[in-house]
Design a protein around this motif. Sequence first.
Motif, short mmCIF file in Angstrom:
data_model
loop_
_atom_site.label_atom_id
_atom_site.label_comp_id
_atom_site.label_asym_id
_atom_site.label_seq_id
_atom_site.Cartn_x
_atom_site.Cartn_y
_atom_site.Cartn_z
N MET A 81 1.03 -0.99 -0.12
CA MET A 81 -0.35 0.58 0.05
C MET A 81 1.08 1.32 -0.16
SD MET A 81 -2.91 -0.49 2.69
CE MET A 81 -2.43 -2.13 3.49
N GLY A 82 0.39 2.08 -0.37
CA GLY A 82 0.90 3.09 0.01
C GLY A 82 1.84 4.02 1.22
N GLN A 83 2.67 4.70 0.89
CA GLN A 83 3.27 4.86 1.96
C GLN A 83 3.03 6.32 2.41
OE1 GLN A 83 5.62 2.91 3.56
NE2 GLN A 83 5.13 1.62 1.87
N GLY A 84 2.25 6.51 4.12
CA GLY A 84 2.13 7.74 4.50
C GLY A 84 0.80 8.14 3.36
N LYS A 85 0.32 7.57 3.05
CA LYS A 85 -1.47 8.25 2.67
C LYS A 85 -2.57 7.23 1.81
CE LYS A 85 -1.31 10.45 -1.76
NZ LYS A 85 -1.29 12.07 -2.48
N ALA A 86 -3.20 7.61 2.40
CA ALA A 86 -4.61 6.70 2.56
C ALA A 86 -5.08 6.86 0.32
CB ALA A 86 -5.40 6.98 2.90
N THR A 87 -5.31 5.01 0.07
CA THR A 87 -5.52 5.75 -1.18
C THR A 87 -6.93 5.53 -1.78
OG1 THR A 87 -3.26 4.85 -2.00
CG2 THR A 87 -5.35 3.88 -3.02
N GLU A 88 -8.06 5.76 -2.60
CA GLU A 88 -9.29 5.48 -2.67
C GLU A 88 -9.09 4.80 -3.67
OE1 GLU A 88 -12.81 7.87 -2.13
OE2 GLU A 88 -11.66 9.10 -0.43
N LEU A 89 -9.68 2.82 -3.58
CA LEU A 89 -10.12 2.49 -4.75
C LEU A 89 -11.33 2.84 -5.08
CD1 LEU A 89 -8.41 -0.92 -3.62
CD2 LEU A 89 -7.86 1.05 -5.13
N TRP A 90 -12.27 3.40 -6.23
CA TRP A 90 -13.38 3.86 -6.73
C TRP A 90 -13.83 2.69 -7.72
CZ3 TRP A 90 -15.93 9.18 -6.86
CH2 TRP A 90 -14.61 9.96 -5.41
N LEU A 91 -14.73 2.13 -6.86
CA LEU A 91 -15.14 0.45 -7.36
C LEU A 91 -16.79 0.78 -8.38
CD1 LEU A 91 -13.98 -1.24 -4.51
CD2 LEU A 91 -12.41 -1.63 -6.69
N ILE A 92 -16.30 0.12 -9.53
CA ILE A 92 -17.06 0.83 -10.45
C ILE A 92 -17.91 -0.11 -11.09
CG2 ILE A 92 -18.68 2.34 -12.12
CD1 ILE A 92 -16.17 4.42 -11.94
N HIS A 116 -4.29 -5.17 -4.28
CA HIS A 116 -3.03 -4.13 -3.03
C HIS A 116 -2.52 -3.53 -4.42
CE1 HIS A 116 -3.70 -5.76 0.95
NE2 HIS A 116 -3.71 -6.96 0.40
N LEU A 117 -2.38 -3.75 -5.06
CA LEU A 117 -1.20 -3.36 -6.28
C LEU A 117 -1.30 -1.60 -6.68
CD1 LEU A 117 1.18 -3.49 -7.66
CD2 LEU A 117 0.55 -4.40 -9.37
N LEU A 118 -2.60 -1.77 -6.68
CA LEU A 118 -3.96 -0.42 -6.98
C LEU A 118 -3.64 0.48 -6.44
CD1 LEU A 118 -6.65 -1.96 -9.03
CD2 LEU A 118 -4.85 -0.96 -9.59
N ALA A 119 -2.85 0.24 -4.62
CA ALA A 119 -3.22 0.84 -3.65
C ALA A 119 -2.14 1.56 -3.11
CB ALA A 119 -4.48 0.09 -1.99
N GLN A 120 -2.07 1.86 -4.50
CA GLN A 120 -0.17 2.98 -4.50
C GLN A 120 -0.10 4.54 -3.73
OE1 GLN A 120 3.09 1.14 -4.24
NE2 GLN A 120 1.26 -0.58 -4.16
N GLY A 121 -0.93 4.79 -3.10
CA GLY A 121 -1.54 6.72 -2.53
C GLY A 121 -1.99 7.17 -4.31
N GLU A 122 -2.17 7.45 -4.83
CA GLU A 122 -3.15 7.60 -5.69
C GLU A 122 -4.86 7.06 -5.84
OE1 GLU A 122 -2.41 8.90 -10.89
OE2 GLU A 122 -1.36 7.02 -9.82
N ALA A 123 -5.30 8.22 -5.90
CA ALA A 123 -6.75 7.48 -6.45
C ALA A 123 -7.47 6.96 -7.33
CB ALA A 123 -7.84 8.88 -5.85
N VAL A 124 -7.80 5.72 -7.32
CA VAL A 124 -7.98 5.01 -9.04
C VAL A 124 -9.16 4.64 -8.95
CG1 VAL A 124 -7.39 2.60 -7.53
CG2 VAL A 124 -6.96 2.88 -9.82
N ALA A 125 -9.82 5.18 -10.03
CA ALA A 125 -11.42 4.19 -10.70
C ALA A 125 -11.09 2.76 -11.14
CB ALA A 125 -11.56 5.39 -11.97
N VAL A 126 -12.12 2.21 -10.73
CA VAL A 126 -11.37 0.34 -11.32
C VAL A 126 -13.39 0.23 -11.32
CG1 VAL A 126 -11.43 -1.17 -10.64
CG2 VAL A 126 -10.09 0.15 -9.57
N VAL A 127 -12.78 -0.15 -12.95
CA VAL A 127 -14.24 -0.23 -13.77
C VAL A 127 -14.34 -2.45 -13.46
CG1 VAL A 127 -16.24 -0.73 -15.46
CG2 VAL A 127 -14.81 1.30 -14.99
#
Length: 191
Positions: A1-12, A129-140
């Motif tokens: 997971m990202g170091q030091g900041k939360a990562t949001e996964l936007w699951l669509i 887990h790989l997607l959670a790298q400190g940047e919000a990401v949209a996942v369809v």
Amino acid sequence: MGQGKATELWLIRHAPALHGGALAGRRDVAADCADVAALAGMRAATAGLTRHVCSPALRCRQTAQALWPGVTPAQDPRLWEQDFGAWEGVPFADLPDLGPLSAPDLAAHAPPGGESFAQLCARATPALHLLAQGEAVAVVAHAGTIRAALALAIGSASAALAFQIAPLSLTRIVALPGGGWSVAEVNRVFA
């Protein structure tokens, strides 16, 4: 997971599948992207996201294209829907009744030649887990994949089966700094 900041996964979840009244699972069926209002609402909600990922399924790629024209999301095969084996393409009315199974038994149950929900969770979790790298990401992705993300966040595959995931709905989970996950929202729909 990202170091030091939360990562949001936007699951669509993808737009409604054109499955012809039969279980789609791994069948590569198209999506019905005709709900202009729902697409516009989701597009507005995800406008600030610059990272996009999707399942390789046609219905997910079509939904992503309808949401973000001109964007080509990265594809990850681990985000595919659960493999329902011999049940793929079977009309919903002809599927066996699994209602008598307990939630843990249901999560562990694999259709003939397919995978269980617990196996889907094991397949999808490394990708999440790989997607959670400190940047919000949209996942369809698919309802099963989104439930797998919820299983990761709540720590229980069997409990995650209780969630309903509507077509073109948004579920957000957060990877917390230092480990752990939380659920921000589930099954938000746009009209």
